[in-house]
Design a protein around this motif. Structure first.
Motif, short mmCIF file in Angstrom:
data_model
loop_
_atom_site.label_atom_id
_atom_site.label_comp_id
_atom_site.label_asym_id
_atom_site.label_seq_id
_atom_site.Cartn_x
_atom_site.Cartn_y
_atom_site.Cartn_z
N VAL A 28 0.84 -1.40 0.05
CA VAL A 28 0.04 -0.18 0.09
C VAL A 28 0.80 1.16 0.02
N GLN A 29 1.91 1.22 0.85
CA GLN A 29 2.92 2.43 1.00
C GLN A 29 3.63 2.64 -0.43
N ARG A 30 3.84 1.49 -1.02
CA ARG A 30 4.83 1.56 -2.28
C ARG A 30 3.64 2.15 -3.38
N LEU A 31 2.48 1.67 -3.62
CA LEU A 31 1.58 2.32 -4.36
C LEU A 31 1.42 3.66 -4.24
N MET A 32 1.23 4.28 -2.94
CA MET A 32 0.98 5.49 -2.51
C MET A 32 2.27 6.58 -2.85
N LEU A 33 3.47 5.98 -2.54
CA LEU A 33 4.69 6.69 -2.30
C LEU A 33 5.71 6.42 -3.55
N GLY A 34 5.33 5.31 -4.04
CA GLY A 34 6.33 5.12 -5.32
C GLY A 34 7.81 4.60 -4.24
N SER A 35 8.68 3.85 -5.09
CA SER A 35 9.85 3.43 -4.59
C SER A 35 11.24 3.66 -5.30
N VAL A 36 12.07 4.15 -4.96
CA VAL A 36 12.97 4.68 -5.61
C VAL A 36 13.76 3.22 -6.33
N SER A 37 13.85 2.31 -5.48
CA SER A 37 14.43 1.05 -5.77
C SER A 37 13.79 0.32 -6.74
N ASP A 38 12.20 0.20 -6.89
CA ASP A 38 11.32 -0.38 -7.82
C ASP A 38 11.34 0.38 -9.25
N TYR A 39 11.34 1.80 -9.00
CA TYR A 39 11.58 2.23 -10.20
C TYR A 39 12.94 2.13 -11.06
N VAL A 40 14.12 2.27 -10.10
CA VAL A 40 15.45 1.63 -10.91
C VAL A 40 15.44 0.48 -11.56
N ILE A 41 14.77 -0.39 -10.66
CA ILE A 41 14.70 -1.87 -11.21
C ILE A 41 14.10 -2.11 -12.71
N HIS A 42 12.95 -1.14 -12.90
CA HIS A 42 12.41 -1.23 -14.16
C HIS A 42 12.81 -0.23 -15.15
N HIS A 43 13.66 0.77 -14.65
CA HIS A 43 14.34 1.57 -15.61
C HIS A 43 15.63 1.66 -16.06
N ALA A 44 16.37 1.05 -15.11
CA ALA A 44 18.13 1.04 -15.40
C ALA A 44 18.29 0.04 -16.25
N HIS A 45 19.38 0.36 -17.08
CA HIS A 45 19.69 -0.52 -18.40
C HIS A 45 21.03 -1.19 -17.92
N CYS A 46 20.99 -1.75 -16.80
CA CYS A 46 22.00 -2.68 -16.15
C CYS A 46 21.46 -3.63 -15.25
N PRO A 47 22.32 -4.64 -14.72
CA PRO A 47 21.74 -5.41 -13.72
C PRO A 47 21.66 -4.61 -12.46
N VAL A 48 20.58 -4.72 -11.67
CA VAL A 48 20.33 -4.14 -10.29
C VAL A 48 20.29 -5.08 -9.45
N LEU A 49 20.98 -4.80 -8.24
CA LEU A 49 20.86 -5.67 -7.04
C LEU A 49 20.41 -4.94 -5.88
N VAL A 50 19.12 -5.18 -5.24
CA VAL A 50 18.49 -4.67 -4.23
C VAL A 50 18.91 -5.22 -3.10
#
Length: 149
Positions: A125-147
């Protein structure tokens, strides 16, 4: 090999750095420590209340930007000390902007082998309302991402 490590001085940011150091040391990888300071003008909008009073009555925006710079520099300094203690090569970079966009832009410029970022562990619910930097980066970075949690 190069790792881009997004740090912000938080516990999850330090966990991300610790994991990056753990992975970098045996491989001889270097780290690029990135901190993104939020621009004051991106956070505070000028405006008026119906009474004619200014909506924002805090410190001048230039002062807020200096505070953000100081906080970012402190996070990078702490990260640098940890890298030096671990004997891992590193560079630091302080940027201003929105964290999620700036992290992806720096990753595009630097072309790291892996981007390491901390997870804030927000609920759905918080992620839906606030957004998440790590979630955004996972979906938009053009390199492997380790969270890292």
């Amino acid at each position: 090999m190069k790792f881009l490590v997004a740090i912000d001085g938080s516990e999850t940011g330090l966990s991300a750095l610790a994991k990056a150091l753990e992975l970098a040391k045996p491989t001889g990888a270097s780290l690029l420590l990135l901190t993104v300071a939020e621009q004051a003008n991106a956070t505070f909008w000028p405006g008026m209340l119906p009474t004619g009073e200014p909506l924002y009555q805090g410190p001048p925006l230039a002062e807020l930007e200096q505070i953000a710079r100081s906080v970012g520099e402190a996070a990078l300094e702490k990260g640098a000390k940890l890298c030096e203690a671990a004997g891992v090569d590193y560079q630091t970079r302080l940027e201003f902007g929105h964290a999620r966009d700036t992290i992806c832009e720096v990753a595009e410029q630097e072309k790291p082998d892996i981007l390491v970022i901390g997870s804030r562990g927000l609920g759905s619910v918080q992620r839906l309302m606030l957004g998440s930097v790590s979630d955004y980066v996972i979906h938009h970075a053009h390199c492997p991402v380790l969270v890292v949690r």
